[in-house]
Motif scaffolding. Sequence first.
Motif, PDB file in Angstrom:
ATOM      1  N   ALA A  21      -2.845  -4.203 -10.497  1.00 30.34           N
ATOM      2  CA  ALA A  21      -2.113  -3.015 -10.062  1.00 30.34           C
ATOM      3  C   ALA A  21      -3.037  -1.834  -9.791  1.00 30.34           C
ATOM      4  O   ALA A  21      -2.570  -0.742  -9.496  1.00 30.34           O
ATOM      5  CB  ALA A  21      -1.076  -2.634 -11.119  1.00 30.34           C
ATOM      6  N   LYS A  22      -4.338  -2.059  -9.890  1.00 28.90           N
ATOM      7  CA  LYS A  22      -5.284  -0.965  -9.714  1.00 28.90           C
ATOM      8  C   LYS A  22      -5.144  -0.362  -8.317  1.00 28.90           C
ATOM      9  O   LYS A  22      -5.080  -1.093  -7.314  1.00 28.90           O
ATOM     10  CB  LYS A  22      -6.706  -1.493  -9.902  1.00 28.90           C
ATOM     11  CG  LYS A  22      -7.733  -0.405  -9.998  1.00 28.90           C
ATOM     12  CD  LYS A  22      -9.069  -0.971 -10.426  1.00 28.90           C
ATOM     13  CE  LYS A  22     -10.048   0.175 -10.501  1.00 28.90           C
ATOM     14  NZ  LYS A  22     -11.243  -0.138 -11.206  1.00 28.90           N
ATOM     15  N   ALA A  35       4.282  -1.667 -13.356  1.00 30.48           N
ATOM     16  CA  ALA A  35       3.158  -2.393 -12.776  1.00 30.48           C
ATOM     17  C   ALA A  35       3.506  -3.867 -12.584  1.00 30.48           C
ATOM     18  O   ALA A  35       3.170  -4.463 -11.557  1.00 30.48           O
ATOM     19  CB  ALA A  35       1.919  -2.240 -13.648  1.00 30.48           C
ATOM     20  N   VAL A  36       4.181  -4.459 -13.571  1.00 30.33           N
ATOM     21  CA  VAL A  36       4.574  -5.872 -13.480  1.00 30.33           C
ATOM     22  C   VAL A  36       5.449  -6.082 -12.252  1.00 30.33           C
ATOM     23  O   VAL A  36       5.227  -6.999 -11.452  1.00 30.33           O
ATOM     24  CB  VAL A  36       5.321  -6.319 -14.754  1.00 30.33           C
ATOM     25  CG1 VAL A  36       5.989  -7.665 -14.548  1.00 30.33           C
ATOM     26  CG2 VAL A  36       4.384  -6.381 -15.925  1.00 30.33           C
ATOM     27  N   GLU A  37       6.449  -5.206 -12.107  1.00 30.89           N
ATOM     28  CA  GLU A  37       7.378  -5.335 -10.990  1.00 30.89           C
ATOM     29  C   GLU A  37       6.648  -5.208  -9.654  1.00 30.89           C
ATOM     30  O   GLU A  37       6.841  -6.019  -8.735  1.00 30.89           O
ATOM     31  CB  GLU A  37       8.446  -4.243 -11.109  1.00 30.89           C
ATOM     32  CG  GLU A  37       9.594  -4.380 -10.150  1.00 30.89           C
ATOM     33  CD  GLU A  37      10.671  -3.334 -10.400  1.00 30.89           C
ATOM     34  OE1 GLU A  37      11.520  -3.170  -9.521  1.00 30.89           O
ATOM     35  OE2 GLU A  37      10.646  -2.689 -11.474  1.00 30.89           O
ATOM     36  N   GLN A  38       5.766  -4.225  -9.571  1.00 29.46           N
ATOM     37  CA  GLN A  38       5.070  -3.984  -8.318  1.00 29.46           C
ATOM     38  C   GLN A  38       4.077  -5.093  -8.000  1.00 29.46           C
ATOM     39  O   GLN A  38       3.928  -5.498  -6.848  1.00 29.46           O
ATOM     40  CB  GLN A  38       4.349  -2.630  -8.381  1.00 29.46           C
ATOM     41  CG  GLN A  38       3.918  -2.123  -7.029  1.00 29.46           C
ATOM     42  CD  GLN A  38       5.078  -1.998  -6.061  1.00 29.46           C
ATOM     43  OE1 GLN A  38       6.161  -1.545  -6.429  1.00 29.46           O
ATOM     44  NE2 GLN A  38       4.880  -2.409  -4.832  1.00 29.46           N
ATOM     45  N   VAL A  39       3.397  -5.614  -9.019  1.00 31.40           N
ATOM     46  CA  VAL A  39       2.430  -6.698  -8.809  1.00 31.40           C
ATOM     47  C   VAL A  39       3.157  -7.948  -8.325  1.00 31.40           C
ATOM     48  O   VAL A  39       2.696  -8.635  -7.405  1.00 31.40           O
ATOM     49  CB  VAL A  39       1.620  -6.969 -10.090  1.00 31.40           C
ATOM     50  CG1 VAL A  39       0.913  -8.304 -10.028  1.00 31.40           C
ATOM     51  CG2 VAL A  39       0.622  -5.853 -10.324  1.00 31.40           C
ATOM     52  N   ARG A  40       4.317  -8.240  -8.915  1.00 28.91           N
ATOM     53  CA  ARG A  40       5.072  -9.417  -8.469  1.00 28.91           C
ATOM     54  C   ARG A  40       5.521  -9.265  -7.024  1.00 28.91           C
ATOM     55  O   ARG A  40       5.462 -10.214  -6.238  1.00 28.91           O
ATOM     56  CB  ARG A  40       6.266  -9.663  -9.386  1.00 28.91           C
ATOM     57  CG  ARG A  40       5.823 -10.220 -10.714  1.00 28.91           C
ATOM     58  CD  ARG A  40       6.978 -10.614 -11.604  1.00 28.91           C
ATOM     59  NE  ARG A  40       6.457 -11.128 -12.855  1.00 28.91           N
ATOM     60  CZ  ARG A  40       7.104 -11.057 -14.011  1.00 28.91           C
ATOM     61  NH1 ARG A  40       8.293 -10.518 -14.064  1.00 28.91           N
ATOM     62  NH2 ARG A  40       6.557 -11.539 -15.108  1.00 28.91           N
ATOM     63  N   ALA A  42       3.996  -7.471  -4.820  1.00 29.93           N
ATOM     64  CA  ALA A  42       2.785  -7.559  -4.005  1.00 29.93           C
ATOM     65  C   ALA A  42       2.391  -9.014  -3.801  1.00 29.93           C
ATOM     66  O   ALA A  42       1.954  -9.405  -2.705  1.00 29.93           O
ATOM     67  CB  ALA A  42       1.648  -6.787  -4.672  1.00 29.93           C
ATOM     68  N   TRP A  43       2.542  -9.829  -4.844  1.00 29.84           N
ATOM     69  CA  TRP A  43       2.219 -11.256  -4.721  1.00 29.84           C
ATOM     70  C   TRP A  43       3.149 -11.938  -3.733  1.00 29.84           C
ATOM     71  O   TRP A  43       2.733 -12.788  -2.946  1.00 29.84           O
ATOM     72  CB  TRP A  43       2.278 -11.937  -6.081  1.00 29.84           C
ATOM     73  CG  TRP A  43       1.106 -11.622  -6.965  1.00 29.84           C
ATOM     74  CD1 TRP A  43      -0.098 -11.129  -6.573  1.00 29.84           C
ATOM     75  CD2 TRP A  43       1.041 -11.774  -8.379  1.00 29.84           C
ATOM     76  NE1 TRP A  43      -0.922 -10.965  -7.671  1.00 29.84           N
ATOM     77  CE2 TRP A  43      -0.243 -11.355  -8.791  1.00 29.84           C
ATOM     78  CE3 TRP A  43       1.938 -12.221  -9.339  1.00 29.84           C
ATOM     79  CZ2 TRP A  43      -0.654 -11.383 -10.112  1.00 29.84           C
ATOM     80  CZ3 TRP A  43       1.530 -12.234 -10.656  1.00 29.84           C
ATOM     81  CH2 TRP A  43       0.246 -11.830 -11.042  1.00 29.84           C
ATOM     82  N   GLN A  44       4.427 -11.560  -3.758  1.00 33.41           N
ATOM     83  CA  GLN A  44       5.374 -12.130  -2.799  1.00 33.41           C
ATOM     84  C   GLN A  44       4.994 -11.745  -1.372  1.00 33.41           C
ATOM     85  O   GLN A  44       5.015 -12.577  -0.460  1.00 33.41           O
ATOM     86  CB  GLN A  44       6.799 -11.647  -3.091  1.00 33.41           C
ATOM     87  CG  GLN A  44       7.438 -12.319  -4.277  1.00 33.41           C
ATOM     88  CD  GLN A  44       8.853 -11.827  -4.516  1.00 33.41           C
ATOM     89  OE1 GLN A  44       9.192 -10.690  -4.172  1.00 33.41           O
ATOM     90  NE2 GLN A  44       9.667 -12.672  -5.116  1.00 33.41           N
ATOM     91  N   ARG A  48       3.858 -14.255   1.700  1.00 27.55           N
ATOM     92  CA  ARG A  48       4.529 -14.232   2.996  1.00 27.55           C
ATOM     93  C   ARG A  48       3.528 -13.919   4.109  1.00 27.55           C
ATOM     94  O   ARG A  48       3.559 -14.528   5.181  1.00 27.55           O
ATOM     95  CB  ARG A  48       5.644 -13.184   2.976  1.00 27.55           C
ATOM     96  CG  ARG A  48       6.742 -13.413   3.970  1.00 27.55           C
ATOM     97  CD  ARG A  48       7.885 -12.413   3.839  1.00 27.55           C
ATOM     98  NE  ARG A  48       8.343 -12.198   2.488  1.00 27.55           N
ATOM     99  CZ  ARG A  48       8.218 -11.044   1.821  1.00 27.55           C
ATOM    100  NH1 ARG A  48       7.639 -10.003   2.378  1.00 27.55           N
ATOM    101  NH2 ARG A  48       8.685 -10.929   0.590  1.00 27.55           N
ATOM    102  N   ALA A  49       2.621 -12.985   3.843  1.00 32.00           N
ATOM    103  CA  ALA A  49       1.665 -12.554   4.868  1.00 32.00           C
ATOM    104  C   ALA A  49       0.668 -13.659   5.206  1.00 32.00           C
ATOM    105  O   ALA A  49       0.225 -13.759   6.350  1.00 32.00           O
ATOM    106  CB  ALA A  49       0.928 -11.306   4.403  1.00 32.00           C
ATOM    107  N   ARG A  50       0.320 -14.491   4.207  1.00 33.31           N
ATOM    108  CA  ARG A  50      -0.603 -15.590   4.500  1.00 33.31           C
ATOM    109  C   ARG A  50      -0.004 -16.563   5.501  1.00 33.31           C
ATOM    110  O   ARG A  50      -0.724 -17.125   6.331  1.00 33.31           O
ATOM    111  CB  ARG A  50      -0.992 -16.332   3.214  1.00 33.31           C
ATOM    112  CG  ARG A  50      -2.021 -15.603   2.387  1.00 33.31           C
ATOM    113  CD  ARG A  50      -2.609 -16.512   1.334  1.00 33.31           C
ATOM    114  NE  ARG A  50      -1.638 -17.007   0.377  1.00 33.31           N
ATOM    115  CZ  ARG A  50      -1.254 -16.362  -0.718  1.00 33.31           C
ATOM    116  NH1 ARG A  50      -1.752 -15.167  -0.984  1.00 33.31           N
ATOM    117  NH2 ARG A  50      -0.388 -16.902  -1.547  1.00 33.31           N
TER     118      ARG A  50
END
Length: 114
Positions: A21-22, A35-40, A42-44, A48-50
Amino acid sequence: MPRAKRGFKARRRRNRIFKHAKGFYGARGRIFGDAVEQVRNAWQDAFRARRAKKRDFRRLWIVRINAGARTHGLSYSRLVSSLKKANIALDRKILADLALRDPGAFKAVVDAAR
């Protein structure tokens, strides 16, 4: 008696999340739950972007091949069809690179396909 804190493993878990989350804006980079919510999320988004990146590049290659083909009086679909019939197995990435960087070689491929 001091209160019981979570200890090493919980700190390691929190720090792992904070590391990911840095640089996030505001509380999203500083408060664990946010941070947990935002990191998850971001991972989603990254997952999707890959996949979207592959589609986007293919679209870009097709646009470039089409532009190169039209300078030689062909459409993209006609060029790809004639390449298949002539057993010329160049993928779209290579064809697009030729059309952009080496028009002479691209013209040779188009002529061979005809």
